[in-house]
Motif scaffolding. Structure first.
Motif, PDB file in Angstrom:
ATOM      1  N   PHE A 151      38.571  38.579  44.829  1.00  0.00           N
ATOM      2  CA  PHE A 151      39.632  39.342  44.457  1.00  0.00           C
ATOM      3  C   PHE A 151      40.047  39.886  45.698  1.00  0.00           C
ATOM      4  CE2 PHE A 151      41.741  43.276  43.143  1.00  0.00           C
ATOM      5  CZ  PHE A 151      42.480  42.789  41.995  1.00  0.00           C
ATOM      6  N   HIS A 152      41.333  39.830  46.257  1.00  0.00           N
ATOM      7  CA  HIS A 152      41.514  40.133  47.940  1.00  0.00           C
ATOM      8  C   HIS A 152      43.057  40.070  47.858  1.00  0.00           C
ATOM      9  CE1 HIS A 152      42.727  35.697  48.498  1.00  0.00           C
ATOM     10  NE2 HIS A 152      41.538  35.439  47.813  1.00  0.00           N
ATOM     11  N   GLY A 153      43.641  40.649  49.032  1.00  0.00           N
ATOM     12  CA  GLY A 153      44.982  40.922  49.597  1.00  0.00           C
ATOM     13  C   GLY A 153      45.408  39.631  49.703  1.00  0.00           C
ATOM     14  N   GLY A 154      46.959  39.359  49.278  1.00  0.00           N
ATOM     15  CA  GLY A 154      47.730  38.450  49.452  1.00  0.00           C
ATOM     16  C   GLY A 154      47.500  37.259  48.439  1.00  0.00           C
ATOM     17  N   MET A 155      46.856  37.524  47.428  1.00  0.00           N
ATOM     18  CA  MET A 155      46.545  36.760  46.238  1.00  0.00           C
ATOM     19  C   MET A 155      48.061  36.473  45.477  1.00  0.00           C
ATOM     20  SD  MET A 155      42.979  37.843  44.471  1.00  0.00           S
ATOM     21  CE  MET A 155      43.087  36.702  43.482  1.00  0.00           C
ATOM     22  N   GLY A 156      48.740  37.449  45.426  1.00  0.00           N
ATOM     23  CA  GLY A 156      50.004  37.474  44.353  1.00  0.00           C
ATOM     24  C   GLY A 156      49.690  38.203  43.072  1.00  0.00           C
ATOM     25  N   ASP A 157      50.544  38.921  42.434  1.00  0.00           N
ATOM     26  CA  ASP A 157      50.343  39.411  41.307  1.00  0.00           C
ATOM     27  C   ASP A 157      49.850  38.581  40.110  1.00  0.00           C
ATOM     28  OD1 ASP A 157      51.247  41.738  42.503  1.00  0.00           O
ATOM     29  OD2 ASP A 157      53.072  41.817  41.862  1.00  0.00           O
ATOM     30  N   GLU A 158      50.164  37.323  40.061  1.00  0.00           N
ATOM     31  CA  GLU A 158      50.066  36.657  38.833  1.00  0.00           C
ATOM     32  C   GLU A 158      48.352  36.338  39.188  1.00  0.00           C
ATOM     33  OE1 GLU A 158      51.132  32.662  36.628  1.00  0.00           O
ATOM     34  OE2 GLU A 158      52.184  33.185  38.226  1.00  0.00           O
ATOM     35  N   ARG A 159      48.128  35.869  40.134  1.00  0.00           N
ATOM     36  CA  ARG A 159      46.423  35.364  40.515  1.00  0.00           C
ATOM     37  C   ARG A 159      45.856  36.640  40.195  1.00  0.00           C
ATOM     38  NH1 ARG A 159      42.478  32.313  39.120  1.00  0.00           N
ATOM     39  NH2 ARG A 159      41.103  32.292  40.709  1.00  0.00           N
ATOM     40  N   LEU A 171      33.044  33.451  33.974  1.00  0.00           N
ATOM     41  CA  LEU A 171      33.080  34.185  35.202  1.00  0.00           C
ATOM     42  C   LEU A 171      31.977  35.453  35.180  1.00  0.00           C
ATOM     43  CD1 LEU A 171      34.123  34.885  38.003  1.00  0.00           C
ATOM     44  CD2 LEU A 171      35.699  36.248  37.040  1.00  0.00           C
ATOM     45  N   ARG A 172      30.931  35.249  36.200  1.00  0.00           N
ATOM     46  CA  ARG A 172      29.990  36.331  36.250  1.00  0.00           C
ATOM     47  C   ARG A 172      29.759  36.980  37.623  1.00  0.00           C
ATOM     48  NH1 ARG A 172      30.360  34.931  32.057  1.00  0.00           N
ATOM     49  NH2 ARG A 172      28.600  34.533  30.195  1.00  0.00           N
ATOM     50  N   ILE A 173      30.344  36.537  38.610  1.00  0.00           N
ATOM     51  CA  ILE A 173      30.100  37.171  39.787  1.00  0.00           C
ATOM     52  C   ILE A 173      31.524  37.207  40.644  1.00  0.00           C
ATOM     53  CG2 ILE A 173      29.365  37.126  42.401  1.00  0.00           C
ATOM     54  CD1 ILE A 173      27.030  34.964  41.089  1.00  0.00           C
ATOM     55  N   LEU A 174      32.107  38.517  40.961  1.00  0.00           N
ATOM     56  CA  LEU A 174      33.201  38.661  41.485  1.00  0.00           C
ATOM     57  C   LEU A 174      32.931  39.194  42.851  1.00  0.00           C
ATOM     58  CD1 LEU A 174      36.219  38.583  41.257  1.00  0.00           C
ATOM     59  CD2 LEU A 174      36.266  40.801  40.475  1.00  0.00           C
ATOM     60  N   ILE A 175      33.789  38.611  43.932  1.00  0.00           N
ATOM     61  CA  ILE A 175      33.443  39.174  45.385  1.00  0.00           C
ATOM     62  C   ILE A 175      35.000  39.731  45.674  1.00  0.00           C
ATOM     63  CG2 ILE A 175      32.786  38.369  47.793  1.00  0.00           C
ATOM     64  CD1 ILE A 175      31.696  35.831  46.727  1.00  0.00           C
ATOM     65  N   ALA A 176      35.021  40.931  46.073  1.00  0.00           N
ATOM     66  CA  ALA A 176      36.288  41.813  46.292  1.00  0.00           C
ATOM     67  C   ALA A 176      36.228  42.480  47.729  1.00  0.00           C
ATOM     68  CB  ALA A 176      36.363  42.972  45.307  1.00  0.00           C
ATOM     69  N   THR A 177      37.503  42.371  48.017  1.00  0.00           N
ATOM     70  CA  THR A 177      37.669  43.245  49.456  1.00  0.00           C
ATOM     71  C   THR A 177      38.473  44.400  48.996  1.00  0.00           C
ATOM     72  OG1 THR A 177      39.694  42.155  49.888  1.00  0.00           O
ATOM     73  CG2 THR A 177      37.769  40.997  50.702  1.00  0.00           C
ATOM     74  N   ASP A 178      38.931  45.178  49.905  1.00  0.00           N
ATOM     75  CA  ASP A 178      39.581  46.489  49.967  1.00  0.00           C
ATOM     76  C   ASP A 178      40.710  46.332  48.955  1.00  0.00           C
ATOM     77  OD1 ASP A 178      37.993  47.467  51.658  1.00  0.00           O
ATOM     78  OD2 ASP A 178      39.405  48.774  52.532  1.00  0.00           O
TER      79      ASP A 178
END
Length: 237
Positions: free
Chosen positions: A171-179, A196-203
């Protein structure tokens, strides 16, 4: 310097790339010291903190964000006051060599995470077809280099487990709203119905995003391990 220190704590990947930018700028600065105009000093915000979800740059592609970060590091280095000594250049050379070597050494945090995942999400991790329980975990990092590094390391750790290709999301910037909505929906879905079990996110996930429906475990990957009296290490989460 603070920006380099923060990236070093985050991951050797984030530090190494930014160090290369810094070193090139220092070598140019060695030829001619330049004073920083106030207008330039005020445009170095990404060195202090990554773009949050309320920043216009949060919607930029990750490659564009990295390009701007590198440009700001270059400007901050070139416009710093004072000359560059031979000792500084030698230290930068030594730091570059150490960083290059460290990139191929075992990461203590990844070793820790392997044990943690076995204890909390996938008891038979490492065995072919290992089954996952219904727990989830969120990993946060400020830097895209670290996000990519962590994703690669975790994918290697869970390889061969049941439905491994669908266990990790980002989950990160530049993905687009739909994604973005797809990832949020997947992570908040009933674990019995979505792999889905693991989510890696930035700011991009720092504020205003609810990811707590089926997740109570959060690691800030940029925070180092804490040594314990028994010689082991603990990661605050």
């Amino acid at each position: 310097m603070l920006s380099l220190q923060k990236r070093l704590l985050s991951s050797i990947e984030a530090f190494s790339r930014t160090l290369r930018v810094h070193r090139k700028a220092v070598e140019r600065q060695a030829q001619q010291a330049i004073a920083a105009p106030a207008a330039v000093q005020g445009r170095l915000s990404l060195l202090a903190e990554a773009a949050g979800n309320d920043d216009d740059r949060a919607d930029l592609d990750e490659a564009d964000i990295e390009q701007e970060e590198d440009a700001q590091m270059d400007a901050a280095t070139q416009f710093s006051s004072g000359g560059v000594t031979e000792r500084e250049l030698n230290l930068l050379e030594e730091m570059t060599q150490i960083a290059t070597t460290a990139r191929y050494q075992a990461d203590g945090r990844i070793v820790y995470l392997k044990d943690w995942l076995k204890a909390h999400l996938c008891p038979d991790l490492g065995e072919k077809g290992a089954q996952w329980n219904h727990q989830r975990v969120l990993f946060f990092t400020e830097y895209t280099d670290t996000k990519r590094y962590l994703q690669q390391q975790l994918e290697a750790l869970i390889e061969g487990s049941d439905d491994a290709d669908n266990r990790i999301g980002t989950f990160h910037g530049g993905m687009g709203d739909e994604r973005r909505e797809q990832i949020k929906g997947a992570f908040n879905a009933d674990p019995a119905k979505h792999p889905l079990r693991i989510l890696i996110a930035t700011d991009a996930a720092r504020e205003g995003v609810n990811l707590q429906n089926y997740c109570s475990e959060l690691f800030h990957f940029d925070i180092p391990l804490e040594p314990q009296p028994d010689g082991a290490a603990q990661w605050p989460h």
